[in-house]
Design a protein around this motif. Sequence first.
Motif, mmCIF file in Angstrom:
data_model
loop_
_atom_site.group_PDB
_atom_site.id
_atom_site.type_symbol
_atom_site.label_atom_id
_atom_site.label_comp_id
_atom_site.label_asym_id
_atom_site.label_seq_id
_atom_site.Cartn_x
_atom_site.Cartn_y
_atom_site.Cartn_z
ATOM 1 N N GLY A 219 1.002 -1.679 1.022
ATOM 2 C CA GLY A 219 0.096 -0.259 -0.323
ATOM 3 C C GLY A 219 0.684 1.028 -0.089
ATOM 4 N N ARG A 220 1.961 1.603 0.587
ATOM 5 C CA ARG A 220 2.989 2.328 0.477
ATOM 6 C C ARG A 220 3.454 2.910 -0.411
ATOM 7 N NH1 ARG A 220 4.610 4.738 5.386
ATOM 8 N NH2 ARG A 220 3.648 2.832 6.688
ATOM 9 N N GLU A 221 4.334 1.754 -1.132
ATOM 10 C CA GLU A 221 4.159 1.692 -3.028
ATOM 11 C C GLU A 221 3.531 2.140 -3.101
ATOM 12 O OE1 GLU A 221 6.635 -1.666 -3.492
ATOM 13 O OE2 GLU A 221 6.396 -0.958 -5.563
ATOM 14 N N ALA A 222 1.793 1.776 -3.446
ATOM 15 C CA ALA A 222 1.054 2.149 -3.759
ATOM 16 C C ALA A 222 1.225 3.812 -3.975
ATOM 17 C CB ALA A 222 -0.301 1.596 -3.778
ATOM 18 N N LEU A 223 1.148 4.387 -2.583
ATOM 19 C CA LEU A 223 0.948 5.825 -2.717
ATOM 20 C C LEU A 223 2.106 6.198 -3.157
ATOM 21 C CD1 LEU A 223 -1.253 5.441 1.034
ATOM 22 C CD2 LEU A 223 -1.498 6.252 -0.926
ATOM 23 N N GLU A 224 3.529 6.492 -3.032
ATOM 24 C CA GLU A 224 4.476 6.536 -3.328
ATOM 25 C C GLU A 224 4.729 6.803 -4.810
ATOM 26 O OE1 GLU A 224 7.626 4.435 -2.052
ATOM 27 O OE2 GLU A 224 7.335 4.781 0.379
ATOM 28 N N THR A 225 4.292 5.632 -6.247
ATOM 29 C CA THR A 225 3.801 5.844 -7.561
ATOM 30 C C THR A 225 2.988 7.182 -7.565
ATOM 31 O OG1 THR A 225 4.695 3.330 -7.069
ATOM 32 C CG2 THR A 225 3.294 4.229 -9.416
#
Lengths: 566, 129
Positions: free
Chosen positions: B35-41
């Motif tokens: 989820g964190r990676e998704a928000l960063e992207t």
Amino acid sequence: MSIVGVWRRYLQVKVLSFIVAILVIGFGVLVVWNTRTQSWTFLDQYKEASRSLADAIVPSIESSMLAGRPDIVRVLSRDLHTLKDVEQITIFRTNGVEAFTDLATLEEVQQGTSLDPEVVAKIQGMQARPTRTMHHPLFQQAVDNGTTQELFETVNGVPVFTLLRPLRNEERCQKCHGRDHLVRGVASISTSMARTTAALQAHRTQQGVVALLTILGVAGALSLSLGRVVLRPLRVLATVAQQIGQGDFAVRVPVRQHDEIGTLATAVNQMAVHLEQSYTELEHKAATHEAMATENARLYLKVQQQAEVLEAQVAARTQELETANRHKSEFLANVSHELRTPLTAIKGFVDNMLDGLTGELNPRQLRYLTRLQANTDRLARLINDLLDLSRIEAGRLELRPTTVRLAPLVHDVVASLRPVADARGLQLEAPTTDASVWADADKVTQVLMNLLGNALKFTPADGRVTVTVAHDGSAWVQIAVADTGPGIAAEDAAHIFDQFYQAAHMDLATRHGTGLGLTIAKTLVEMHGGRLWVESTVGHGSTFRFTLPVAPPVTPAAVPPPEERI
Amino acid sequence: MNFKVLIADDEDDLVEVLRDRLEAYGFTVLTASTGREALETLRAEQIDGVFLDIKMPELDGLAVVEAIRRQDQTMPIIMVSASSYPHTATDALARGANAYIQKPFAWEILLAAIEQLYHITLRRAPCHP
């Protein structure tokens, strides 16, 4: 204690009183009768004496007259006074006036005669008193009829008997008194009955005393013998009965007689024996009952304690089961998630290949992938069914009932399955009738999909599957799914709604379902309050029928809460 | 039709299945496995839509939806989950997801959702014209 109290209290007093009363009455009658009889006898004797006296006096008077000495009449009367009981002798003329009053003086009478002082007093009394007159009716009768009359009088409290004797003018008298035979006077001879009365009185008193003494003697004797024969045994009986009444059953009455009292004593003794036996039995029973009650109380307490222990155990077990159930549900949810994830990947890759993402497929690849796709779908359905079942069993499956029109719902289900039917070469017929039910539309669709899916699966090519809706006006709408398949044997029909029965018992070639579909369908229908059952003959197809509650005829907002209807 | 979409799923196989399909339809696909990676992207790139798994490490899909909706009300979000809980779908829609698809999904359903959200028409078998 008052006399009445004594009377009420003692039988002996009562008996004695009765005896005395009877004796008093008896002796009283006897004494009175005896006295009367005696008095009559006395009176007769007395009268006779008086008559004899008169008979003796009258010739003397006549002879005195004949001798021309009327004064002698006076003397005679004086002498006659010496006779006992004679009260008075008087000669009356026929007009009722005393005769011979002018003849003698006291001095003359006293000459040459020594008289008893008592007689002198009498004569002086006669001289002193005035001339007597007589006006009694009996006197007149004696004058008129010439018959002797008897007269009873009471003079100065003393009963006096008077004889009125007429004096006729006889032939020997006519020389001086004229030639007729008329009554010229009456001799009145009065005698006192005082002596006779006194004798009678003495006699009566004597008899009364004798009677009283006899009464007392007889009564005393009777009372004594009654006391010994009846009353004393009765008192003993009363005392013993009282003791028995107070609970002393050991006492006995001594039986000394063989009469009614003896019988009574024997009866009392027998009664005491029986009472003692009964009392002993009762005591024994009471003791037994008490022991039983104690034992019951002990057992009750024990049972209660055990019940409490059991209740606690049940509560703990229920808690454990609830926890286990929750864990099971969570476990199932996690497991199904973990199953679905790889399944999704497999299905995705297969679908991508079948849709040509990896290029052209040769026929064998196409067939393998198609089989892979079908088995993946089946696995996905199984996971869904398992989840449904676990929710149903956990009581967590909720219905959201609304008014559902069946015709469009059936139409949609049939439309979605028509490709399957076409692929298998089966006729699939939809209903023309419509009805509204009060149900959860998704669940009804699920049930119908299951039943139709089964029918399409098991019916051989060129067969027919028909869905019908029927409402006969009752509270229930019936939906039927009929097929022309092989039918279900009776022994299977009883079990096809069991979990996994289909999977375990049906021919492997026909296995496509998960074995849970019918179980779920039946449960869903029953959650609506309806029924699901099968009618089938081997070789002639099967008909699955289920019922759903008819929708209320008003808007859903106005109907009762659905919980009460289902 | 050159949409750039993000697929966030911790299962590489699913990412690959979905990416292959979407790329076949001409989408540009970025991926994230948490989820964190998704928000960063999302912060780093210009993205036209998101395909979100729910059960992911670090930050789950529901939290990601909430985060996106705080910034952007219009981005199409399709949530795809293997969850067995009936409330998951309503949870997702309540937080602002545009569609909720249950895994394993049928392509017809997913494609229908995409067509609706992006106002496009997709061929059902992309490589068999």
